[in-house]
Design a protein around this motif. Sequence first.
Motif, short mmCIF file in Angstrom:
data_model
loop_
_atom_site.label_atom_id
_atom_site.label_comp_id
_atom_site.label_asym_id
_atom_site.label_seq_id
_atom_site.Cartn_x
_atom_site.Cartn_y
_atom_site.Cartn_z
N GLU A 75 0.73 -1.18 0.13
CA GLU A 75 0.03 0.11 0.05
C GLU A 75 0.95 1.30 -0.01
N LEU A 76 2.16 1.36 0.74
CA LEU A 76 2.85 2.41 0.90
C LEU A 76 3.49 2.69 -0.45
N LEU A 77 3.89 1.68 -1.35
CA LEU A 77 4.52 1.76 -2.69
C LEU A 77 3.13 2.54 -3.58
N ALA A 78 2.10 2.46 -3.29
CA ALA A 78 0.96 2.97 -4.20
C ALA A 78 0.79 4.39 -3.87
N GLY A 79 1.43 5.25 -3.55
CA GLY A 79 1.18 6.67 -3.32
C GLY A 79 0.64 6.67 -1.80
N LYS A 80 0.77 5.81 -0.88
CA LYS A 80 0.19 5.95 0.44
C LYS A 80 1.47 6.09 1.38
N MET A 81 1.10 6.68 2.40
CA MET A 81 2.16 6.79 3.41
C MET A 81 1.52 6.56 4.87
N PRO A 82 2.38 6.02 5.67
CA PRO A 82 1.98 5.58 7.10
C PRO A 82 1.53 6.95 7.98
N ALA A 83 0.73 6.59 8.71
CA ALA A 83 0.34 7.84 9.84
C ALA A 83 -0.18 7.04 11.05
N VAL A 84 0.04 7.87 12.11
CA VAL A 84 -0.49 7.43 13.30
C VAL A 84 -1.41 8.56 14.03
N ALA A 85 -2.17 8.31 14.76
CA ALA A 85 -3.19 9.21 15.54
C ALA A 85 -3.00 8.80 16.97
N TYR A 86 -2.70 9.75 18.00
CA TYR A 86 -2.96 9.30 19.36
C TYR A 86 -3.27 10.22 20.37
N ASN A 87 -3.61 10.08 21.48
CA ASN A 87 -3.62 10.95 22.97
C ASN A 87 -3.35 9.91 24.06
N LYS A 88 -3.68 10.37 25.05
CA LYS A 88 -3.41 9.49 26.25
C LYS A 88 -4.12 8.26 26.35
N GLU A 89 -5.20 8.02 25.62
CA GLU A 89 -6.22 7.01 25.71
C GLU A 89 -6.06 5.93 24.83
N GLN A 90 -5.53 6.54 23.53
CA GLN A 90 -5.80 5.58 22.19
C GLN A 90 -4.69 5.66 21.44
N ASN A 91 -4.38 4.83 20.37
CA ASN A 91 -3.35 5.11 19.47
C ASN A 91 -3.77 4.17 18.08
N VAL A 92 -3.97 4.81 17.09
CA VAL A 92 -4.59 4.25 15.80
C VAL A 92 -3.83 4.54 14.68
#
Length: 180
Positions: free
Chosen positions: A13-30
């Motif tokens: 997926e990353l090679l097809a124009g996608k990039m990794p990302a992460v969203a977080y706060n004290k309670e969760q990590n996505v």
Amino acid sequence: MELKANPRSTREELLAGKMPAVAYNKEQNVSFTIDRKEFDKAFRAQGRTGIFDIVIAGGESFPALVKTVQMDARRRIPIHVDFTLVHYGEPLEVAVPVHLSGKAAAGEIYGGLVDIVVHNLQVLAPGPRRIPQELVIDVTKLKIGDHVMAGQVRLPRGRQAGVGPRADGGERVAAPDVGG
């Protein structure tokens, strides 16, 4: 601004124009992937103070602010993004960019320069949708040797100076100086 995302899975997926990302706060990590061009366009339009509504395929969605963007040093394109998850109605502290307007009357006109000492000020906003995009400081009345302190910057109604180390307003923001 809405960004469509997919749960992070394989390297293909990353090679097809996608990039990794992460969203977080004290309670969760996505962890998820987003389209590189779509993010780059949206980020250039609204910067670090704009809210991104992340919509992950499969139904999950959440508002987030950009925390950091890792750039490819040679190609100058984003390769990874960290988002901070936010909640509507909860106050948050954000670094807001400072921009100057006008020419310092006795400063720039008579050979001086305006020195921008601080490029971002910490602002406590009552909620994510009430973060100012920028703080504009008029320098037309400044003379050589004058300066604008953080406490003198007019903040939009309902916002206040952040709780950083110099929240007392003692941080110098801009000052005309002789130079060349």
